[in-house]
Design an enzyme around this catalytic site. Structure first.
Site, PDB file in Angstrom:
ATOM      1  CG  HIS A 104      -3.314 -13.645   7.856  1.00 49.74           C
ATOM      2  ND1 HIS A 104      -2.623 -12.454   7.954  1.00 49.74           N
ATOM      3  CD2 HIS A 104      -4.149 -13.499   6.796  1.00 49.74           C
ATOM      4  CE1 HIS A 104      -3.026 -11.621   7.007  1.00 49.74           C
ATOM      5  NE2 HIS A 104      -3.962 -12.232   6.284  1.00 49.74           N
ATOM      6  CG  HIS A 133      -2.429 -14.017   2.067  1.00 50.57           C
ATOM      7  ND1 HIS A 133      -2.912 -13.400   0.938  1.00 50.57           N
ATOM      8  CD2 HIS A 133      -2.869 -13.284   3.112  1.00 50.57           C
ATOM      9  CE1 HIS A 133      -3.621 -12.333   1.291  1.00 50.57           C
ATOM     10  NE2 HIS A 133      -3.626 -12.244   2.605  1.00 50.57           N
ATOM     11  N   GLY A 155     -11.902  -8.823   3.691  1.00 48.45           N
ATOM     12  CA  GLY A 155     -10.762  -7.993   4.065  1.00 48.45           C
ATOM     13  C   GLY A 155      -9.465  -8.376   3.373  1.00 48.45           C
ATOM     14  CD  GLN A 156      -7.734 -12.218  -1.197  1.00 50.55           C
ATOM     15  OE1 GLN A 156      -8.896 -12.570  -1.409  1.00 50.55           O
ATOM     16  NE2 GLN A 156      -6.696 -12.780  -1.787  1.00 50.55           N
ATOM     17  CB  SER A 157      -5.225  -5.894   1.603  1.00 48.53           C
ATOM     18  OG  SER A 157      -4.225  -6.574   2.327  1.00 48.53           O
ATOM     19  CG  ASN A 202      -8.527 -11.802   5.944  1.00 54.86           C
ATOM     20  OD1 ASN A 202      -9.366 -12.219   6.739  1.00 54.86           O
ATOM     21  ND2 ASN A 202      -7.464 -11.131   6.327  1.00 54.86           N
ATOM     22  CG  ASP A 252       1.666  -9.643   7.974  1.00 51.30           C
ATOM     23  OD1 ASP A 252       0.736 -10.196   7.358  1.00 51.30           O
ATOM     24  OD2 ASP A 252       1.808  -8.404   8.017  1.00 51.30           O
TER      25      ASP A 252
HETATM   26  P1  5GP Z   1      -4.844  -9.644   3.783  1.00 54.49           P
HETATM   27  O1  5GP Z   1      -5.379  -8.350   4.321  1.00 54.49           O
HETATM   28  O2  5GP Z   1      -4.809  -9.636   2.266  1.00 54.49           O
HETATM   29  O3  5GP Z   1      -5.483 -10.862   4.342  1.00 54.49           O
HETATM   30  O4  5GP Z   1      -3.350  -9.738   4.303  1.00 54.49           O
HETATM   31  C1  5GP Z   1      -2.262  -9.228   3.623  1.00 54.49           C
HETATM   32  C2  5GP Z   1      -1.121  -9.234   4.598  1.00 54.49           C
HETATM   33  O5  5GP Z   1       0.070  -9.104   3.866  1.00 54.49           O
HETATM   34  C3  5GP Z   1      -1.166  -8.085   5.612  1.00 54.49           C
HETATM   35  O6  5GP Z   1      -1.153  -8.622   6.925  1.00 54.49           O
HETATM   36  C4  5GP Z   1       0.091  -7.276   5.288  1.00 54.49           C
HETATM   37  O7  5GP Z   1       0.706  -6.776   6.450  1.00 54.49           O
HETATM   38  C5  5GP Z   1       0.955  -8.288   4.576  1.00 54.49           C
HETATM   39  N1  5GP Z   1       1.837  -7.727   3.585  1.00 54.49           N
HETATM   40  C6  5GP Z   1       1.513  -6.880   2.577  1.00 54.49           C
HETATM   41  N2  5GP Z   1       2.578  -6.620   1.811  1.00 54.49           N
HETATM   42  C7  5GP Z   1       3.602  -7.332   2.346  1.00 54.49           C
HETATM   43  C8  5GP Z   1       4.972  -7.487   1.989  1.00 54.49           C
HETATM   44  O8  5GP Z   1       5.473  -6.893   1.034  1.00 54.49           O
HETATM   45  N3  5GP Z   1       5.719  -8.299   2.772  1.00 54.49           N
HETATM   46  C9  5GP Z   1       5.208  -8.968   3.851  1.00 54.49           C
HETATM   47  N4  5GP Z   1       6.028  -9.739   4.537  1.00 54.49           N
HETATM   48  N5  5GP Z   1       3.911  -8.854   4.212  1.00 54.49           N
HETATM   49  C10 5GP Z   1       3.130  -8.041   3.463  1.00 54.49           C
END
Ligand code: 5GP
Ligand code: ZN
Length: 116
Positions: free
Chosen positions: A104, A102, A95-97, A89, A32
């Site tokens: 974690h 994916h 909280g999915q961004s 997420n 991450d």
């Molecule tokens: P979410 O909030 O969607 O569950 O998690 C997205 C995750 O992707 C976050 O922990 C963020 O740090 C990670 N992330 C976002 N963009 C990138 C990227 O370009 N490269 C990597 N390695 N991680 C990313």
């Protein structure tokens, strides 16, 4: 060569030179960008699936591969014994961004519960 706007599709395609800590025909895993624990690895399907909520029964095999890859990376990192957390997420309340499914893998410190 792909014009995909999805950052995780680009990572999976190798377009960004990301180092994979695990890969097979269906999934890849990588660190991450903003680690929240000493081990913070993301495991994603190579194929674009937006979220767990929009996956279909046809995706069930790859969902299984996703968890199997988490298990493998955890074993490789030596955290299987001490424990780890696997988080998917989903959607805005989840909280999915990044809108590419994916998981974690978080490990290396005690993790609080409940999550915020
Ligand atoms: P979410 O909030 O969607 O569950 O998690 C997205 C995750 O992707 C976050 O922990 C963020 O740090 C990670 N992330 C976002 N963009 C990138 C990227 O370009 N490269 C990597 N390695 N991680 C990313
Ligand atoms: Zn994607």
């Amino acid at each position: 060569m792909s014009a995909s706007p999805c950052i995780f599709c680009r990572i999976a395609a190798g377009e960004l030179g990301t180092r994979f800590v695990y890969e097979d025909a269906e999934v890849v895993a990588f660190e991450d960008l903003h680690p929240q624990a000493p081990t913070h690895v993301l495991v994603i399907p190579r194929r674009h699936i937006v979220a767990l909520a929009s996956s279909t029964p046809g995706d069930d095999a790859v969902l299984g591969r996703l968890l199997a890859a988490v298990r493998q990376v955890a074993a490789d990192r030596g955290v299987a014994e001490t424990g780890y957390r696997t988080v998917i997420n989903t959607g805005s309340d989840g909280g999915q961004s990044v809108l590419h499914l994916h998981a974690h893998l978080l490990a290396g410190r005690p993790l609080g519960w409940p999550p915020g």
